[in-house]
Structures are given as structure tokens and as C-alpha cells.
Design an enzyme around this catalytic site. Sequence first.
Site, mmCIF file in Angstrom:
data_model
loop_
_atom_site.group_PDB
_atom_site.id
_atom_site.type_symbol
_atom_site.label_atom_id
_atom_site.label_comp_id
_atom_site.label_asym_id
_atom_site.label_seq_id
_atom_site.Cartn_x
_atom_site.Cartn_y
_atom_site.Cartn_z
ATOM 1 N N ILE A 19 73.866 20.617 -1.955
ATOM 2 C CA ILE A 19 73.833 21.893 -2.689
ATOM 3 C C ILE A 19 74.170 21.674 -4.154
ATOM 4 O O ILE A 19 73.479 22.167 -5.051
ATOM 5 C CB ILE A 19 74.793 22.906 -2.037
ATOM 6 C CG1 ILE A 19 74.331 23.243 -0.622
ATOM 7 C CG2 ILE A 19 74.884 24.182 -2.885
ATOM 8 C CD1 ILE A 19 75.312 24.095 0.164
ATOM 9 N N THR A 64 81.606 22.848 -2.084
ATOM 10 C CA THR A 64 82.137 22.049 -0.982
ATOM 11 C C THR A 64 82.411 22.959 0.208
ATOM 12 O O THR A 64 82.326 24.180 0.114
ATOM 13 C CB THR A 64 83.461 21.363 -1.380
ATOM 14 O OG1 THR A 64 84.514 22.351 -1.408
ATOM 15 C CG2 THR A 64 83.364 20.705 -2.745
ATOM 16 N N GLU A 118 77.864 35.171 -3.111
ATOM 17 C CA GLU A 118 76.666 35.683 -2.439
ATOM 18 C C GLU A 118 76.198 34.755 -1.331
ATOM 19 O O GLU A 118 75.736 35.193 -0.278
ATOM 20 C CB GLU A 118 75.541 35.892 -3.467
ATOM 21 C CG GLU A 118 74.217 36.347 -2.873
ATOM 22 C CD GLU A 118 74.329 37.704 -2.202
ATOM 23 O OE1 GLU A 118 74.306 37.744 -0.949
ATOM 24 O OE2 GLU A 118 74.438 38.710 -2.914
ATOM 25 N N VAL A 166 77.053 34.332 2.951
ATOM 26 C CA VAL A 166 76.302 34.909 4.070
ATOM 27 C C VAL A 166 74.821 34.890 3.706
ATOM 28 O O VAL A 166 74.423 35.466 2.696
ATOM 29 C CB VAL A 166 76.744 36.358 4.363
ATOM 30 C CG1 VAL A 166 75.935 36.939 5.524
ATOM 31 C CG2 VAL A 166 78.226 36.427 4.659
ATOM 32 N N ALA A 198 72.865 32.339 2.789
ATOM 33 C CA ALA A 198 72.451 31.387 1.741
ATOM 34 C C ALA A 198 71.984 32.148 0.499
ATOM 35 O O ALA A 198 72.767 32.885 -0.108
ATOM 36 C CB ALA A 198 71.386 30.441 2.274
ATOM 37 N N GLU A 204 75.332 20.605 12.389
ATOM 38 C CA GLU A 204 76.379 19.684 11.986
ATOM 39 C C GLU A 204 76.239 18.400 12.814
ATOM 40 O O GLU A 204 75.519 18.376 13.826
ATOM 41 C CB GLU A 204 77.750 20.316 12.224
ATOM 42 C CG GLU A 204 78.027 21.552 11.401
ATOM 43 C CD GLU A 204 78.119 21.267 9.911
ATOM 44 O OE1 GLU A 204 78.500 20.126 9.534
ATOM 45 O OE2 GLU A 204 77.787 22.170 9.118
ATOM 46 N N ASP A 218 80.857 29.763 12.957
ATOM 47 C CA ASP A 218 80.315 29.989 11.607
ATOM 48 C C ASP A 218 79.753 31.404 11.485
ATOM 49 O O ASP A 218 79.929 32.075 10.464
ATOM 50 C CB ASP A 218 79.224 28.955 11.297
ATOM 51 C CG ASP A 218 78.793 29.017 9.841
ATOM 52 O OD1 ASP A 218 79.662 28.884 8.955
ATOM 53 O OD2 ASP A 218 77.588 29.213 9.583
ATOM 54 N N LYS A 221 80.971 34.621 8.941
ATOM 55 C CA LYS A 221 80.043 35.393 8.109
ATOM 56 C C LYS A 221 80.130 36.896 8.395
ATOM 57 O O LYS A 221 80.168 37.711 7.471
ATOM 58 C CB LYS A 221 78.612 34.891 8.327
ATOM 59 C CG LYS A 221 78.378 33.480 7.816
ATOM 60 C CD LYS A 221 76.969 32.988 8.152
ATOM 61 C CE LYS A 221 76.744 31.572 7.648
ATOM 62 N NZ LYS A 221 75.407 31.049 8.006
ATOM 63 N N GLY A 237 69.709 25.776 3.974
ATOM 64 C CA GLY A 237 68.932 24.829 3.179
ATOM 65 C C GLY A 237 69.480 24.723 1.771
ATOM 66 O O GLY A 237 69.958 25.705 1.179
#
Length: 823
Positions: A476, A556, A607, A610, A612, A673, A684, A688, A803
Site C-alpha cells: 500500500i 501499516t 476512509e 472500511v 478500501a 493472510e 476483520d 469494520k 487490493g
Amino acid sequence: MNVLKFGGSSVGSVASIRAVVGIIRDRVDRQQPITVVFSAMGGFTNQLLDMGQRAAGGDESYRDVLKLASDRHLDIVREFIEPRTRGAVMASIMTLFNELEDVLRGVFLIREFSFRTSDLMVSFGERFSTTLIYEILRAQGVDCQYLDARKVIKTDANFGMAEVNYELTNRLIQEHFARHRSLQLITGFIASTERDETTTLGRGGSDYTASIVGAALNASEIEIWTDVDGMMTADPRKVRNAFTIPTITYAEAMELTHFGAKVIYPPSLQPAFARNIPIRVLNTFNTDFAGTVVSRAAQPSEYTITGISSIDSLALVNLQGAGMIGVAGVSARLFAALARHQISVVLISQASSEHTICFAIDPKFSAQVRQVLEAEFAHDIRQGHIEGVEIQADLSVIAVVGERMRQSTGVSGRLFSVLGKNGINIVATAQGSSELNISVVIEKKDLSKALNVIHESFFADQLRSLNIFLVGTGLIGSTLLDQLEIQEKYLRKYKALRIRLVGVTNSRKMLFDEDGIRKDTWRERLDEGGQPANLVEFVEQVKALNLPNSIFVDCTANKEIVNFYEPLFNASVSVVTPNKVANSGRYEDYARRHRLALQKGVKFLYETNVGAGLPVINTLQGLISSGDRFLKIEAVLSGTLSYIFNTFRPGRNGEPVSFADVVREAKAKGYTEPDPREDLSGQDVARKILILAREIGLVLEPEDVTITPLLPKSCDDAPTVEAFFDELQNCNSVFEEWVNAADAKGEKLRFVATLENSKVQIGLKSVGMTHPFYFMEGADNVISFTTKRYADRPLVIKGPGAGAEVTASGVFADIVSIGSYLA
């Protein structure tokens, strides 16, 4: 006629003198009537004073300084004068040095260095420089004459800052120029009494000489030649984007120089101002540049203000007490006491209640001011009418100056707003009724930051700079830097925005460069020039730099890094992050961070926590802010689980495909993962949906989220990843039954988080064709908002929810939005 004045930097070296001679010869060749005034060589006046003080103290080392000065001047002669005529010129220079040596010898013998002697001593500076230029021009065939200003400028005997006798001076200048038609080369700074005692004209003395001569001769223009391109919108040493002011009024120039601008000293140019003679400030080393014209009326400008100036160091004195209210004469007593002790006041601010008077002074007078005021108001302090004298040190003052401010609304509001958004506290403020100047007193540590943000705010066609500090250069973080590089020209052209990478760190190395790290070479610079990574030191350096418009970008998944967010907020640094930890932990911590960011006027944007790059949180916040109320949120928030259930079909392509095969496929594509159980656990998704719940105002803890497990217990308990896949294969019939049951009803399986009636449920759900989650593909995320306004047909947001590209673009958008906020 034009009067040209060359300052110390213009006659301080071989190169600069060559430039000066070229300028003068060009004017002579064009037959333009001029007369020229010279300052001493740069630094030589200080050397002369140093020699005098050493001699008065009985220190014979003044001879060494004299020898260095002599060599410096004789080197100029050797450079410009041909050998066949050099002897006579050197003899002329040495005659002056012998005279100077005699004065120094006298000071050494009597151990006394009075103001009168000091004036005589420093007069040699201008006499040497003017003699040198005269000899150089004469050797090149220019018809010129050396004019010692002591012959034509007459003053009183106030040595060190003599008052000019204008009536006599004007007559002498006019008579001299009527008799002499050659080019006159005049010594600046010096004058004499009617008894021919040498005096000096004080600060800006050579400018003063040019002004006196120009006014007496009714010159067309006075040119002040220095080493900068005119008067600047701000000090270019502190403000990177400062630029030259084309035209400025006398009043504006007076205000700017009072608050620190050093290019000219307007009080010394008062004779020219009185005759309405324009002053042009030019650069000896950039002769093609038009410079700045100082005149009674400036040309129209597109900007509200003309310039920004500052005084780096001052102290603020505060006198307050209930006994001052309605009592006449308190201010008069205060300032009269200061005047008796010759203490100058830089700025005055008084509360309308008359309860407080505060004023700014040079810090070196702080102790004396306290003593003077405590003596003056001793009775009032004893009676309790005045609380005492409070002095605050380590402050600076910034002056925003411009005659157009009086025709513009909102100048003060913009000034205070831009300072507030950067966490800069205003200690005191003052504005005159003329609205020519707004002055603010701030802490000294914030001066550079304040000057830069004010300049960017008021000179709007200049690029706004965002200074980013990136933590994390994985997929990222590195993708974000690639996107910033690609969009750099667009942002400059269409958004007037410059995003500078000032600091970057990963788990191995860290790098800082206040001038900016190029986004196409950051990898090489980090690898080759980076220091060992230390997150504590990195954050401390971000705070220590104290740059305007600073943004800390956390790319991170580090759980500890969120502990640095609050210290960063306190340092007026905004935070942008896809890291969900800060918003999905204990509610108390979540609420405290958000309150602090709001209190400090910084932005905390996430932003990408949740969905991406999907506009989920911004959309939700917009609905809440506009008064809408949420009834229900349903969401598919795991790109991994979305891909798995969009792909898993027991008889795909006519071949048996197990659930374990699809999970292996997802892992191979990088959707999961390293241990897929982290995704399949639903934790996860829980983080969110918890963030969304908190965003709509619910006070929920992580344990308030109910997850119906997707995996059988045997899969969760498997000791290794491979053992997990084996166990998943053994349980394949369970997953096939779920899919077949849904297919039989014409439905599809989705792993859905549901928030309704303040309850959060997460689990596998079968949805039909009328449900917004039925038509999905790949790793899509879908979020459905049912609100009072969207009650019949929910607002649906759908798209890739994972992504590097889309996540980085969401972080990018948050950074740009901070740029818009700071504008």
C-alpha cells in the site's frame, strides 16, 4: 537624473565590484545622467568598530585586523589597475590607511573611543570603497570625480545619529552639482558639522545619503542596488515560495521594515518620499530583473496583502489589574516611564475593558522594563490596583501588511483560521485603524511554520504544500508513492497542491529530507542513505520539524503505532491511515482520539478502514451531518470471503471443486493472510462493522459484536496451516450442503455483517435475487445503508474492497481532502 546607491554586498568582492563598474559604465555609455553613492565594503564597518574597541582596550591586535583590511583593499587594486598606473593608486589607498592608523594609535594611547571618534573611524569605510571605485573607473576612461559627502551634507553634532541641516545641505549640493558636470561618486553614510567634524547618519545611512542627494537635485528616481531581487513577499530564507513585490507604497514599505524586512530602511529615505521620488530596489547580480518600485501609490495587485514580515525574538509585557479600569492616565504613565529610559515598544495591544495593557519589546530590555514599571506603579501594586508586571519570553511577531486590506473583508478571519488549523496559538494581536497592518504575536518555535502557511493562504496562485511522513513501504505504501508521482503534475496544475514526502520509514530504515524526497528515487535513497529505523525517533523528528500542513500517513497494520497518534495530534499533525486498530479497539480510546483531533484542529482520516477505496465512511458521515438517521446497515466487508463464496461451486466446470481448493486458490492470489483462518474467522469484518457502528454514534465495544463461526471447531484447532487445509478438506461436505441448500432456493451465500437496533450480527446468510448482495463477483465489497431517507430503496455502495491500488487511492484521496481543508 537618477541617483544610484550600492550597498556593502555590492562592493564587497572583486566579482561584485566588477558588476558595479559594469552597471555604471552602461549608464555612462547610454549618456544617462546619474550620480552614485557607495557604502563601505561588506563587513568593513564592523571591522573598523572592532579595531577601535581593541585599541581603546589597549589591545595591540587591532594592528592585525588593520593589516587584513589593508590587504583586502590592495588586492582589489591589483585586480583592476594595470601595473603601470598601480603605484599611484596604491599610494592613494595607503595614504588613507596611514591616516586610519594614526587615528587608531591615538585611541590606543588615550584609551578612549567616544561617539565622535567612532564616527571618524567608521567614515574610512565609505572613503575607501568610493576611492577604489573612483580609481577603477578613472583608469577605464570614465570622466568622474570623487565627492566626500562631508563637504556637502551638514549636520548637528549628535555623533552616531546626526540630524541633517537640510537648508544648508540642499544649497551646498545644488551649488556643487552646478559647478561640476562630471559623474559624481559620493561617500555614503558620512557627513560633517559646520565646524567640519565628521558625523554619521545612523542606520541606513548610505540610503539616507542617496535620499538627501536625490531630494536636493529633484532626481527622477533613486536606485538602491543590493544582493536580492527587490523587496520580497516574505523572507526567502524562511518562506520557500516568497517572490518579489513589483510595486509597493511608502507606507507599506515602512510597515514591513518596522517588522523586520531589511532590504531598505524607509526612515532614511524620507527626504525622497517627501519629494515624491520613486525608489527602485535592484539586484547588482541580476541586472535584468525589474526589482521593486517604492512610491506613493503602488500598481493594482491581485493579492489582498502586499507582504509578510517578522521579528524573530521579542518579549511580551503584560500589565493588568481591576484598578486600571476607567482610570485616566495609566497608559500615559506607562509609556512615559519607558520613554524616559529610552525603551522602544514594538507593538501595543489593550483590552477594551481597560483591564489589561500588553506590549512587545526587545527581550534584552526585559529585566530593565520590569524594574522601571515596578518602580513606576509601586503604590498601585501595593494597593492591589495592579496585579504586577508579567513578562513572557521566546515569542515572535508577524506583520501582515497591505493597503488593499482596508477594501477587503475577512482578512483577519483568514489569518486566524490558517494559524488555528496548524495549531499555532496567537498570544496577542494588534491592528491599526488604517487597516494597513495586522500583527500577531506567537511562540517563537512556530515562526517558520506560521510564515509559510500565511504566505500560502494569501498568495493563492502559489502552490499549497502538504508535508507527508510515511510509515510503511509495503504494497500500500509503495503504491501510494507511485500514485503521488504519477499525479504530481495534475495536482500542481489543477489543485495548486504540492505533496512533499519529507520523511519515510519501514521496518529497517528511515529517512528525512526537509527539502523533499523524490517519489521516483525514495527506494534508493532510503536503502543507501537511511538511518536504522526507530519509530519513537521517527515520530519525535516529525514533531521537531514542526512543518506546516504536516500529515502522518500510517500504511501499516502495526498495533502499537496507534499509541503515537495522540502525541502527533498534540503537535498539530494530521493522521491518515488504512490501519483499523485505532478505531476498532476500546471505545474509550476511540472517543478520546477523536475528541483530541477535534480540539487540536487536525484531521484524523481513515476512509480506507472500511471498503478500501470505496467511499463508505465519507458517505456515512455526510448522511449523518445532513440529519439523516440510520435504520440498518448490511455489508459484505471481506474481499476474501466474497471471492470464496462467489467462486465455490461443488461442480464448477464439470469437475469436483472442494471448499479447501477455493481457499487455497484465494491464498495463492494474495486475497488471504498467510493463515487463511484470520480471514475466515470474521474478526476483520467485525472490526469494520464496529467502526461503522461507532461512526453513526453507537457506543459499542468489540465484544458487543456477535459472530456466528464459519469454520468447524476442528479447523480452528488445527496446529498448522497445512493441518488446517487437511481438516478443511475433511469438512467439505458441510460447505457443499450450505451451497446446495441455497441453490435449491435460487439464492446465494454471503458472509454478511448486519447492524440493526444497535445490535451487530455477523455470519453466513442466504440471499435472493431481490437482495442487493445477490449480484456480486470477484472480491467485491457491498455496503447497504437503510436510513429514514433511503427507507424503501437502500443506498448501496459496491466495488473492490481490497487490493493495494484501490486502498492506496483511498489514502491518496484523504491526503488531498486535507489539502482542501487547509486551503
